[in-house]
Write an enzyme that holds these catalytic residues in place. Structure first.
Site, PDB file in Angstrom:
ATOM      1  N   TYR A   1     -16.832  -3.640  -2.708  1.00 23.66           N
ATOM      2  CA  TYR A   1     -15.351  -3.282  -2.576  1.00 23.66           C
ATOM      3  C   TYR A   1     -15.105  -2.231  -3.145  1.00 23.66           C
ATOM      4  O   TYR A   1     -14.364  -1.089  -2.397  1.00 23.66           O
ATOM      5  CB  TYR A   1     -14.626  -4.659  -2.938  1.00 23.66           C
ATOM      6  CG  TYR A   1     -13.101  -4.305  -2.668  1.00 23.66           C
ATOM      7  CD1 TYR A   1     -12.602  -5.009  -1.453  1.00 23.66           C
ATOM      8  CD2 TYR A   1     -12.408  -4.060  -3.818  1.00 23.66           C
ATOM      9  CE1 TYR A   1     -11.085  -4.656  -1.399  1.00 23.66           C
ATOM     10  CE2 TYR A   1     -10.915  -3.880  -3.618  1.00 23.66           C
ATOM     11  CZ  TYR A   1     -10.273  -4.394  -2.443  1.00 23.66           C
ATOM     12  OH  TYR A   1      -9.085  -4.199  -2.210  1.00 23.66           O
TER      13      TYR A   1
ATOM     14  N   LYS B   1     -13.791   1.606  -1.582  1.00 20.96           N
ATOM     15  CA  LYS B   1     -12.471   2.117  -1.666  1.00 20.96           C
ATOM     16  C   LYS B   1     -12.613   3.489  -2.380  1.00 20.96           C
ATOM     17  O   LYS B   1     -11.912   4.300  -1.975  1.00 20.96           O
ATOM     18  CB  LYS B   1     -11.795   1.348  -2.507  1.00 20.96           C
ATOM     19  CG  LYS B   1     -11.244   0.210  -1.951  1.00 20.96           C
ATOM     20  CD  LYS B   1     -10.012   0.245  -1.024  1.00 20.96           C
ATOM     21  CE  LYS B   1      -9.346  -1.045  -0.681  1.00 20.96           C
ATOM     22  NZ  LYS B   1      -8.525  -0.735   0.580  1.00 20.96           N
TER      23      LYS B   1
END
Ligand SMILES: NC(=O)c1ccc[n+]([C@@H]2O[C@H](COP(=O)([O-])OP(=O)(O)OC[C@H]3O[C@@H](n4cnc5c(N)ncnc54)[C@H](OP(=O)(O)O)[C@@H]3O)[C@@H](O)[C@H]2O)c1
Length: 225
Positions: free
Chosen positions: A126, A130
């Site tokens: 994750y 990002k």
């Protein structure tokens, strides 16, 4: 104060995007707000132009992306998207495609909601995605790039997000000890992030600026970081 600017927003049907949209519609800097969505937006406003699109088949119509300031509040979770690849599509491929098309249509700024911990070298998938979208957007050539890295977002959602709800309870318990440099780990209201996003784009004029969660709170209160 009207500057007759146009804003383009993606993710306006979401928690933070919804607040962002409300702010933009009230903001005299903007005479028009275009929301590109996959689901309809219930409320009407003379400034608002909602265009439902398929994010997998973005058109090349420059008119669709014609805006001075672009706000990206898109996002999902791996659990909701169903796979890492589907998550990456929403949090990387869609924002990048929107950013490229809006820049080609003449956009000045791109405001992106990233996340605390974003890092393109991270071992956490994750955080890596990002970080990758932050880097990709930063390289495109916008005059102004504003990146927001909130911690856990709070606010009322229609859906239940078990992990985030548990996280909010746990963070609430340890909140009092999150002081000094640990303040950025405190959960942050989505409304606060949206307020800083829609204000800050009219404060900065050029460059790339990254705002961690504690700074987002300070800016929302009008305090200098
Ligand atoms: N939640 C947190 O605690 C947290 C923490 C740090 C950072 N962030 C980041 O902050 C940003 C905003 O989060 P949020 O919780 O406010 O978002 P949210 O409420 O989950 O809303 C997400 C938005 O993205 C759209 N979207 C999701 N999947 C899509 C797809 N396949 N195609 C087209 N649109 C799609 C949604 O549209 P629909 O309404 O059509 O589904 C909605 O407008 C995200 O980038 C998130 O990663 C969140």
């Amino acid at each position: 104060m009207s500057e007759n600017k146009t804003a383009l927003i993606v993710g306006a049907t979401g928690l933070t995007g919804g607040y962002c949209l409300r702010n933009l519609l009230k903001d005299d800097h903007y005479e028009r707000v275009t929301a590109l969505t996959r689901s309809p937006i219930p409320h009407k406003n003379p400034k608002l132009h909602t265009i439902q699109i398929d994010f997998d088949r973005l058109s090349n119509e420059a008119d669709l992306f014609d805006a001075h300031d672009v706000f990206c509040c898109l996002g999902t979770t791996i659990a909701k998207a169903g796979s890492r690849a589907a998550f990456r599509k929403v949090d990387f491929s869609y924002p990048l495609a929107i950013a490229e098309k809006a820049l080609a249509a003449g956009a000045h700024s791109f405001s992106l909601i990233s996340s605390m911990g974003a890092n393109h070298n991270s071992r956490i998938f994750y955080n890596r995605v990002k970080g990758e979208i932050e880097s990709a957007i930063s390289k495109l050539g916008y005059n102004l790039v504003l990146i927001y890295r909130p911690s856990l977002l709070t606010g009322s959602r229609s859906e239940v997000r078990f992990g985030e709800n548990i996280g909010e309870i746990l963070m609430g318990l340890i909140n009092p000890v999150l002081i000094g440099s640990l303040k950025k780990y405190r959960p942050i209201p989505a409304e606060t992030v949206a307020l800083t996003m829609t204000n800050q784009v009219n404060v900065e004029s050029t460059g790339r600026h990254i705002f961690e969660s504690d700074i987002i709170v300070k800016l929302s209160l009008g305090t200098k970081p």
